[in-house]
Design a protein around this motif. Sequence first.
Motif, PDB file in Angstrom:
ATOM      1  N   LEU A  86       0.832  -1.206   0.000  1.00 29.25           N
ATOM      2  CA  LEU A  86       0.000   0.000   0.000  1.00 29.25           C
ATOM      3  C   LEU A  86       0.865   1.254   0.000  1.00 29.25           C
ATOM      4  CD1 LEU A  86      -2.693   1.536   0.265  1.00 29.25           C
ATOM      5  CD2 LEU A  86      -2.505   1.198   2.741  1.00 29.25           C
ATOM      6  N   TRP A  87       1.882   1.289   0.843  1.00 35.94           N
ATOM      7  CA  TRP A  87       2.737   2.472   0.932  1.00 35.94           C
ATOM      8  C   TRP A  87       3.544   2.694  -0.339  1.00 35.94           C
ATOM      9  CZ3 TRP A  87       2.039   6.350   4.053  1.00 35.94           C
ATOM     10  CH2 TRP A  87       1.309   6.144   5.216  1.00 35.94           C
ATOM     11  N   ILE A  88       3.995   1.622  -0.962  1.00 34.94           N
ATOM     12  CA  ILE A  88       4.718   1.749  -2.231  1.00 34.94           C
ATOM     13  C   ILE A  88       3.786   2.336  -3.287  1.00 34.94           C
ATOM     14  CG2 ILE A  88       5.789   0.481  -4.135  1.00 34.94           C
ATOM     15  CD1 ILE A  88       6.917  -1.449  -1.993  1.00 34.94           C
ATOM     16  N   PHE A  89       2.570   1.814  -3.363  1.00 29.74           N
ATOM     17  CA  PHE A  89       1.607   2.329  -4.339  1.00 29.74           C
ATOM     18  C   PHE A  89       1.282   3.792  -4.074  1.00 29.74           C
ATOM     19  CE2 PHE A  89       1.378  -1.792  -5.918  1.00 29.74           C
ATOM     20  CZ  PHE A  89       0.495  -1.888  -6.978  1.00 29.74           C
ATOM     21  N   LEU A  90       1.122   4.164  -2.803  1.00 23.20           N
ATOM     22  CA  LEU A  90       0.871   5.568  -2.471  1.00 23.20           C
ATOM     23  C   LEU A  90       2.021   6.443  -2.947  1.00 23.20           C
ATOM     24  CD1 LEU A  90      -0.551   5.216   1.144  1.00 23.20           C
ATOM     25  CD2 LEU A  90      -1.787   6.141  -0.827  1.00 23.20           C
ATOM     26  N   ALA A  91       3.243   6.005  -2.701  1.00 27.30           N
ATOM     27  CA  ALA A  91       4.420   6.777  -3.106  1.00 27.30           C
ATOM     28  C   ALA A  91       4.468   6.951  -4.618  1.00 27.30           C
ATOM     29  CB  ALA A  91       5.700   6.098  -2.613  1.00 27.30           C
ATOM     30  N   LEU A  92       4.198   5.884  -5.345  1.00 27.35           N
ATOM     31  CA  LEU A  92       4.305   5.938  -6.803  1.00 27.35           C
ATOM     32  C   LEU A  92       3.102   6.595  -7.451  1.00 27.35           C
ATOM     33  CD1 LEU A  92       5.943   2.472  -7.516  1.00 27.35           C
ATOM     34  CD2 LEU A  92       7.032   4.713  -7.185  1.00 27.35           C
ATOM     35  N   LYS A  93       1.970   6.612  -6.778  1.00 29.05           N
ATOM     36  CA  LYS A  93       0.774   7.282  -7.303  1.00 29.05           C
ATOM     37  C   LYS A  93       1.027   8.780  -7.377  1.00 29.05           C
ATOM     38  CE  LYS A  93      -3.869   7.151  -8.124  1.00 29.05           C
ATOM     39  NZ  LYS A  93      -4.230   8.500  -8.321  1.00 29.05           N
ATOM     40  N   GLU A  94       1.775   9.283  -6.426  1.00 27.71           N
ATOM     41  CA  GLU A  94       2.081  10.706  -6.375  1.00 27.71           C
ATOM     42  C   GLU A  94       2.945  11.124  -7.571  1.00 27.71           C
ATOM     43  OE1 GLU A  94       3.214  13.471  -2.711  1.00 27.71           O
ATOM     44  OE2 GLU A  94       4.868  12.151  -3.286  1.00 27.71           O
TER      45      GLU A  94
END
Length: 122
Positions: A27-35
């Motif tokens: 989840l945190w990786i996806f949040l980082a890359l979504k930005e």
Amino acid sequence: MIKSVDTDLDELLKAWEDTYKKGQLTLWIFLALKEEPKYVDEIKTFVVEKSQGSMSCEEQSLYRVLRKFEHVEIVGHELRKGNKGPDRKYYFLTELGIELFSRFVRRNINLFFHEDIKTILA
């Protein structure tokens, strides 16, 4: 007696958090890359800062997970010039990754924004 209860409670909380955090890295990786696209050190910093220090990750763990994500084509990378030294891999969500993340959020995260759940959490 109270101190023993607090100690037991702290140990239980730590065990729960450790289990919870193992499942949160994706989840945190996806949040980082979504930005925006990021290289590994930026992903690591994002996770620590945005989780207010409650989450952390080792670079090797990130590289391992990102390789798996690239293999299933939900993450890609591009080489960009670094500040110094060799080019850096900047990771990004592919269209498939963006759609996967969007569906995950709709099914699993948006639940926490329902009024009845927000009331329980308050």
